[in-house]
Design a protein around this motif. Structure first.
Motif, PDB file in Angstrom:
ATOM      1  N   ILE A 187      42.680  40.549  19.315  1.00  0.00           N
ATOM      2  CA  ILE A 187      42.476  40.689  17.863  1.00  0.00           C
ATOM      3  C   ILE A 187      41.033  40.369  17.484  1.00  0.00           C
ATOM      4  N   ALA A 188      40.472  39.336  18.101  1.00  0.00           N
ATOM      5  CA  ALA A 188      39.123  38.888  17.732  1.00  0.00           C
ATOM      6  C   ALA A 188      38.031  39.772  18.323  1.00  0.00           C
ATOM      7  N   LEU A 189      38.303  40.408  19.459  1.00  0.00           N
ATOM      8  CA  LEU A 189      37.271  41.128  20.210  1.00  0.00           C
ATOM      9  C   LEU A 189      36.395  42.062  19.376  1.00  0.00           C
ATOM     10  N   PRO A 190      36.946  42.979  18.571  1.00  0.00           N
ATOM     11  CA  PRO A 190      36.060  43.914  17.847  1.00  0.00           C
ATOM     12  C   PRO A 190      35.168  43.243  16.812  1.00  0.00           C
ATOM     13  N   HIS A 191      35.488  42.005  16.442  1.00  0.00           N
ATOM     14  CA  HIS A 191      34.768  41.354  15.352  1.00  0.00           C
ATOM     15  C   HIS A 191      33.811  40.269  15.839  1.00  0.00           C
ATOM     16  N   LEU A 192      33.620  40.170  17.145  1.00  0.00           N
ATOM     17  CA  LEU A 192      32.763  39.123  17.694  1.00  0.00           C
ATOM     18  C   LEU A 192      31.296  39.536  17.783  1.00  0.00           C
ATOM     19  N   TRP A 193      31.019  40.792  17.473  1.00  0.00           N
ATOM     20  CA  TRP A 193      29.647  41.288  17.508  1.00  0.00           C
ATOM     21  C   TRP A 193      29.501  42.339  16.410  1.00  0.00           C
ATOM     22  N   PRO A 194      28.345  42.381  15.717  1.00  0.00           N
ATOM     23  CA  PRO A 194      28.190  43.370  14.637  1.00  0.00           C
ATOM     24  C   PRO A 194      28.374  44.796  15.142  1.00  0.00           C
ATOM     25  N   ALA A 195      29.227  45.544  14.471  1.00  0.00           N
ATOM     26  CA  ALA A 195      29.521  46.919  14.867  1.00  0.00           C
ATOM     27  C   ALA A 195      28.547  47.894  14.204  1.00  0.00           C
ATOM     28  N   LEU A 211      34.245  51.629  21.303  1.00  0.00           N
ATOM     29  CA  LEU A 211      35.366  50.789  20.889  1.00  0.00           C
ATOM     30  C   LEU A 211      35.476  50.853  19.367  1.00  0.00           C
ATOM     31  N   THR A 212      36.492  51.569  18.890  1.00  0.00           N
ATOM     32  CA  THR A 212      36.637  51.794  17.455  1.00  0.00           C
ATOM     33  C   THR A 212      37.087  50.526  16.740  1.00  0.00           C
ATOM     34  N   VAL A 213      36.421  50.224  15.620  1.00  0.00           N
ATOM     35  CA  VAL A 213      36.795  49.095  14.779  1.00  0.00           C
ATOM     36  C   VAL A 213      37.569  49.584  13.565  1.00  0.00           C
ATOM     37  N   ASP A 214      37.048  50.611  12.893  1.00  0.00           N
ATOM     38  CA  ASP A 214      37.717  51.163  11.721  1.00  0.00           C
ATOM     39  C   ASP A 214      37.137  52.542  11.441  1.00  0.00           C
ATOM     40  N   GLN A 215      37.921  53.396  10.777  1.00  0.00           N
ATOM     41  CA  GLN A 215      37.495  54.744  10.422  1.00  0.00           C
ATOM     42  C   GLN A 215      38.051  55.100   9.053  1.00  0.00           C
ATOM     43  N   GLY A 216      37.440  56.100   8.427  1.00  0.00           N
ATOM     44  CA  GLY A 216      37.948  56.551   7.149  1.00  0.00           C
ATOM     45  C   GLY A 216      37.141  57.706   6.598  1.00  0.00           C
ATOM     46  N   LEU A 217      37.352  57.975   5.320  1.00  0.00           N
ATOM     47  CA  LEU A 217      36.695  59.078   4.637  1.00  0.00           C
ATOM     48  C   LEU A 217      35.814  58.551   3.513  1.00  0.00           C
ATOM     49  N   VAL A 218      34.837  59.371   3.126  1.00  0.00           N
ATOM     50  CA  VAL A 218      33.892  59.019   2.070  1.00  0.00           C
ATOM     51  C   VAL A 218      34.200  59.866   0.840  1.00  0.00           C
ATOM     52  N   THR A 249      33.202  53.140  12.165  1.00  0.00           N
ATOM     53  CA  THR A 249      32.646  51.858  12.584  1.00  0.00           C
ATOM     54  C   THR A 249      33.133  51.577  13.998  1.00  0.00           C
ATOM     55  N   TYR A 250      32.205  51.371  14.923  1.00  0.00           N
ATOM     56  CA  TYR A 250      32.575  51.268  16.332  1.00  0.00           C
ATOM     57  C   TYR A 250      31.525  50.465  17.103  1.00  0.00           C
ATOM     58  N   HIS A 251      31.866  50.147  18.337  1.00  0.00           N
ATOM     59  CA  HIS A 251      30.933  49.507  19.265  1.00  0.00           C
ATOM     60  C   HIS A 251      30.535  50.515  20.335  1.00  0.00           C
ATOM     61  N   PRO A 252      29.254  50.847  20.449  1.00  0.00           N
ATOM     62  CA  PRO A 252      28.820  51.762  21.511  1.00  0.00           C
ATOM     63  C   PRO A 252      28.757  51.037  22.859  1.00  0.00           C
ATOM     64  N   LEU A 253      28.448  51.790  23.894  1.00  0.00           N
ATOM     65  CA  LEU A 253      28.378  51.233  25.240  1.00  0.00           C
ATOM     66  C   LEU A 253      27.382  50.079  25.335  1.00  0.00           C
ATOM     67  N   SER A 254      26.311  50.121  24.548  1.00  0.00           N
ATOM     68  CA  SER A 254      25.303  49.062  24.599  1.00  0.00           C
ATOM     69  C   SER A 254      25.852  47.707  24.156  1.00  0.00           C
ATOM     70  N   HIS A 255      27.023  47.692  23.519  1.00  0.00           N
ATOM     71  CA  HIS A 255      27.628  46.444  23.069  1.00  0.00           C
ATOM     72  C   HIS A 255      28.568  45.856  24.117  1.00  0.00           C
ATOM     73  N   TYR A 256      28.638  46.494  25.277  1.00  0.00           N
ATOM     74  CA  TYR A 256      29.607  46.044  26.277  1.00  0.00           C
ATOM     75  C   TYR A 256      29.390  44.575  26.656  1.00  0.00           C
ATOM     76  N   TRP A 257      28.175  44.226  27.085  1.00  0.00           N
ATOM     77  CA  TRP A 257      27.929  42.854  27.523  1.00  0.00           C
ATOM     78  C   TRP A 257      27.966  41.848  26.385  1.00  0.00           C
ATOM     79  N   SER A 264      34.321  35.951  26.280  1.00  0.00           N
ATOM     80  CA  SER A 264      34.461  34.932  27.323  1.00  0.00           C
ATOM     81  C   SER A 264      34.170  33.544  26.767  1.00  0.00           C
ATOM     82  N   ALA A 265      33.128  33.433  25.943  1.00  0.00           N
ATOM     83  CA  ALA A 265      32.783  32.129  25.368  1.00  0.00           C
ATOM     84  C   ALA A 265      33.912  31.614  24.475  1.00  0.00           C
ATOM     85  N   LEU A 266      34.503  32.508  23.687  1.00  0.00           N
ATOM     86  CA  LEU A 266      35.607  32.099  22.814  1.00  0.00           C
ATOM     87  C   LEU A 266      36.800  31.614  23.630  1.00  0.00           C
TER      88      LEU A 266
END
Length: 302
Positions: A187-195, A211-218, A249-257, A264-266
């Motif tokens: 649950i916490a994983l997507p929110h531990l780093w700015p997306a 890694l998708t965090v949220d999606q929608g329409l404008v 709103t998502y995490h690209p590959l560069s956010h992997y580490w 891991s720290a959490l």
């Protein structure tokens, strides 16, 4: 661990090479009817899934073992009490019970997630059905978050054994707590780093993968709303009318580490709290003071 390591090495080498060659044959068909080694593709997929699930299950197995064998059985049988009255103090007994398995679990899990990352990398870009990095099972199996979860499982099982002092109940409770820690980490994983958020037109669809965090329409006013529900072509056409674009709103590959390290720290922080709980439970069990021989002088040992 030996079997899993051997399987991961096979996935890194011959199994990945055979599946990649089969996909090369398939791509060369160019729509024509021709033969390719479908069995190699399916074999790689199945063995990869088995290895990934086994590595994700490792923290639960560690928790079950720690609760049942490491503390629960020794307290239930009285072996721990005998040890306390002879050479080792309760605190030293517990420290050894935690430290030695922690070293073994850390070394073994680190080797396995490194081999899994090599196996995944061997198929990435070569095998069309290879799992993306953002697949949750693959994400954890590829990095140190599995090691952190295994250490948390060790602490959870140990605490369960100290609290319940019976083998089977401690096994069940330790496994349940380890599973709960994994669920909270998910649950916490997507929110531990700015997306990252990307906007796109209605014709473009959602832009950006990871890694998708949220999606929608404008809307026409620029407001962002969730994707409306619809169950037919006409219903969707009506529901999507009036919107000007998509947001993703998502995490690209560069956010992997960053995601791996923050997760891991959490989890390690939770593991530290569980270890503290182990020593507090032991103090409650044996009393605050010990004799020179290591036996408890206060509290209960029953």
């Amino acid at each position: 661990m030996l079997v899993l390591a051997a399987l991961l090495l096979a996935l890194r080498g011959p199994l990945a090479d055979a599946a990649a060659e089969a996909w090369r044959q398939y791509d060369a068909c160019a729509g024509e009817r021709c033969g390719y080694d479908q069995a190699a593709i399916l074999r790689y997929k199945d063995y990869y899934n088995y290895a990934t699930l086994a590595l994700n299950a490792l923290p639960l197995l560690v928790a079950a073992w720690a609760g049942a064998a490491l503390t629960g059985r020794e307290l239930e049988s009285g072996t721990a009490l005998l040890s306390w009255t002879q050479a080792a103090s309760p605190a030293r007994w517990l420290a050894v019970r935690l430290a030695v398995p922690a070293v073994a679990v850390s070394a073994g899990t680190a080797l396995l997630f490194w081999l899994h990352h090599l196996a995944w990398d061997a198929g990435h870009g070569r095998i069309h059905t290879a799992k993306p990095w953002s697949d949750r099972w693959t994400f954890h199996a590829n990095g140190p978050s599995t090691l952190a979860l295994a250490l948390a499982g060790l602490a959870a099982g140990t605490l369960a054994g100290l609290l319940l002092r019976r083998t089977l109940p401690a096994l069940l409770l330790g496994t349940a707590v380890a599973a709960g820690i994994r669920g909270l980490a998910e649950i916490a994983l997507p929110h531990l780093w700015p997306a990252v958020t990307r906007l796109s037109t209605m014709d473009q669809g959602f832009v950006g993968s990871g890694l998708t965090v949220d999606q929608g329409l404008v809307t026409r006013t620029g407001a962002r709303v969730p994707v409306p529900a619809c169950d037919s072509v006409d219903g969707c056409r009506s529901a999507y009318a009036g919107f000007t674009g998509h947001w993703n709103t998502y995490h690209p590959l560069s956010h992997y580490w960053p995601l791996q390290l923050t997760t891991s720290a959490l989890v390690l922080a939770v593991a530290g709290l569980l270890v503290l709980g182990c020593f507090l439970a032991l103090r409650r069990l044996t009393g605050p003071a010990t004799t020179a021989g290591g036996a408890a002088t206060g509290g209960t040992t029953a």
